[in-house]
Design an enzyme around this catalytic site. Structure first.
Site, short mmCIF file in Angstrom:
data_model
loop_
_atom_site.label_atom_id
_atom_site.label_comp_id
_atom_site.label_asym_id
_atom_site.label_seq_id
_atom_site.Cartn_x
_atom_site.Cartn_y
_atom_site.Cartn_z
N LYS A 1 0.88 -1.18 0.00
CA LYS A 1 0.00 0.00 0.00
C LYS A 1 0.91 1.22 0.00
O LYS A 1 1.35 1.69 1.04
CB LYS A 1 -0.88 -0.02 1.25
N GLU B 1 8.94 2.31 11.05
CA GLU B 1 10.03 3.28 10.84
C GLU B 1 9.39 4.66 10.77
O GLU B 1 8.69 4.96 9.80
CB GLU B 1 10.76 2.99 9.52
N CYS C 1 13.68 11.62 6.06
CA CYS C 1 13.49 11.26 7.48
C CYS C 1 14.75 11.55 8.29
O CYS C 1 14.68 11.84 9.47
CB CYS C 1 13.07 9.81 7.61
N GLU D 1 9.16 17.20 14.08
CA GLU D 1 9.65 17.00 12.72
C GLU D 1 8.82 17.88 11.77
O GLU D 1 7.60 17.78 11.75
CB GLU D 1 9.47 15.54 12.34
#
Ligand code: NAD
Length: 489
Positions: free
Chosen positions: A172, A247, A281, A382
């Site tokens: 997905k 993750e 990331c 973030e």
């Protein structure tokens, strides 16, 4: 061509279609099919059957390694087409798009080589009549959910080890960037992956990701994406006690000591945060710099940041593309507005560019922000955008304390010429990857993953394969004797 792949057949979806948008100019690249609840059930059933009773379980790890090698060859063949597609879909430069395809190829080659290297081990029980074996088995049906920033790369870290270990899977990809994931599934089929082993569904997280995560016939969910989505996935997996590997995000420190060469300090600090507009990331969004050099280094970063060439990733000479979507651009604008309200100094950027040729795209200027209070959201959260914050230190202890002052723990760097100090700081930083005098590199053979809220589990390296394996102990008593526990008298 239909864009869902279920049980070896390309098919449309029962939830209509959705546009794929080019973030450079907001134009529609194409329409792709969207999966409905019945497609979710069909894809999981196909993966379940292929795992439980198809020919796939009978393949040797060597054969699976050969398939991975063929996929790598096909990636090389179609490198330019895939790189262009990734650039159109994500806005990254073609140079980065090509680099991504090369990195993905290296991941497939790595797991092609590793697939047949470790069949388990024999345990010495001290009893010569007993053979005690530890064997590796696939986990089963894996759902692989990926983000939009490195669509093909993140997917390869999951698909390659999942195939090497003998699993079946339902992919997905992010609804924002599905194109290269569709292409990878085509290449898997061309390389000889049997029907039902690799399936792909397109659609949003709530419509397709969530039902997959909750599905009773799924054994594992491997997810890369944001912290809050990761939390939902862990919760949804709890009911059926699925294995999860998540993750998640990062707020990564770049710790620079005063003995660092000036050019290196400036150059790497910019690479750390402005690569792919900060949509990485591992982005080094927090520059943590020794007081005595901070003013000079930051002045030079500001000067150069204003000269970064924004534009269409397909054009030569463009250094940075747009943000991925209008929604993400708005999020970045909100972060900067909040920093302004806190009294921060916006040294450069802090706005969309004025250039008329960029006005339809989701561009944001590379931005350097100083004078933020330590508890500020911008230092803690973030942003995933081209926003660099600056913090200062004067001792090694302070540098370590600042570097660890985050709930995340994905990656970080230390720059210094003093290798004793470099290793002390690298050991002390609680992050899954620490670079010394470098920023961003990763390698297929070296594990990648986070501590703290950056996730659990590891991708890449031998541990990245172990994520997709069950460990079984087989105890074989070759000379059984009656035990007489129960005498029967
Ligand atoms: P996201 O969490 O919004 O979405 C990621 C994927 O999850 C998408 O495919 C989305 O459709 C799906 N999803 C959303 N809600 C879901 C739900 N309830 N159930 C199941 N699936 C759902 O993340 P994003 O905005 O696409 O990507 C950016 C994030 O990814 C950043 O936080 C970044 O740090 C992270 N990321 C981490 C790594 C890493 O290696 N740790 C690598 C790349 C990106």
């Amino acid at each position: 061509m239909p864009s869902l792949y279920i049980d070896g057949t390309w098919t449309g979806g029962s939830a209509g279609t959705a546009p794929v948008i080019n973030p450079y100019d907001a134009s529609t690249i194409c329409e792709v099919d969207q999966a409905g609840p019945d497609d979710v059930d069909r894809a999981v059933a196909a993966a379940r059957t292929a795992f439980d009773s198809g020919p796939w379980r009978a393949t040797s790890c060597g054969e699976r390694g050969e398939i991975l090698g063929r996929i790598a060859d096909l990636l090389v063949r179609d490198r330019e087409e895939i790189a262009r597609s990734e650039t159109l879909d994500t806005g990254k430069t073609l140079v980065e798009g090509r680099q991504d395809v090369d990195d993905v190829t290296a991941v497939f080659r790595y797991y092609a080589g590793l697939a047949d290297k470790d069949a388990g081990r024999v345990v010495d029980t001290g009893n010569p009549d007993v053979v005690s074996r530890i064997v590796h088995e696939p986990v089963g049906v894996c759902v692989l959910i990926t983000p939009w920033n490195y669509p093909l790369l993140q997917l390869s870290w999951k698909v390659a080890p999942a195939i090497a270990a003998g699993n079946t899977m339902v992919i997905k990809p992010s609804e924002v960037t599905p194109l290269t994931s569709i292409k990878l599934v085509e290449l898997c089929a061309e390389a000889g992956v049997p029907a039902g082993v690799v399936n792909i569904l397109l659609g949003t997280g709530p419509d397709v990701g969530a039902p997959l995560t909750e599905h009773a016939d799924v054994d594992m969910v491997s997810f890369t994406g944001g912290l809050n989505t990761g939390r939902s996935i862990i919760r949804a997996s709890a009911e059926t006690v699925k294995r999860t590997a998540v993750e998640l995000g990062g707020k990564n420190p770049n710790v620079v000591f005063a003995d660092t060469d000036f050019e290196l300090a400036v150059d790497y600090a910019m690479l750390a945060v402005f690569l792919h507009s900060g949509q990485v990331c591992s982005a080094g969004a927090r520059l943590i710099i020794e007081d005595s050099i901070a003013d000079d280094v930051v002045d030079e970063i500001v000067r150069r940041a204003q000269r970064i060439k924004l534009g269409n990733g397909l054009d030569d000479g463009v250094e940075v593309g747009p943000l991925v979507s209008a929604q993400h651009l708005e999020k970045i604008e909100n972060f900067v507005a909040a920093a302004r309200a806190e009294g921060a100094t916006i040294r450069c950027g802090g706005a969309r560019p004025d250039a008329p040729e960029l006005k339809n795209g989701y561009f944001y200027l590379p931005t350097v922000i100083t004078d933020l209070p330590q508890g500020s959201e911008l230092i803690k959260e973030e942003t995933f955008g081209p926003l660099l914050t600056v913090e200062r230190f004067s001792t090694e202890e302070e540098a370590i304390r600042l570097g660890n002052d985050t709930e995340y723990g994905l990656a970080g760097a230390v720059f210094t010429q003093d290798m004793g100090r470099a290793n002390r700081v690298a050991n002390a930083l609680r992050h899954g990857t620490v670079w010394i005098n470098d920023f961003h590199p990763y390698f297929p053979g070296a594990e990648w993953g986070g501590m703290g809220r950056s996730g659990n589990g590891r991708e890449l390296g031998p541990t990245g394969l172990a994520e997709y394996q069950e460990i079984k102990h087989i105890w074989n008593n070759t000379a059984p004797e009656p035990q007489r526990w129960f005498s029967g008298e």
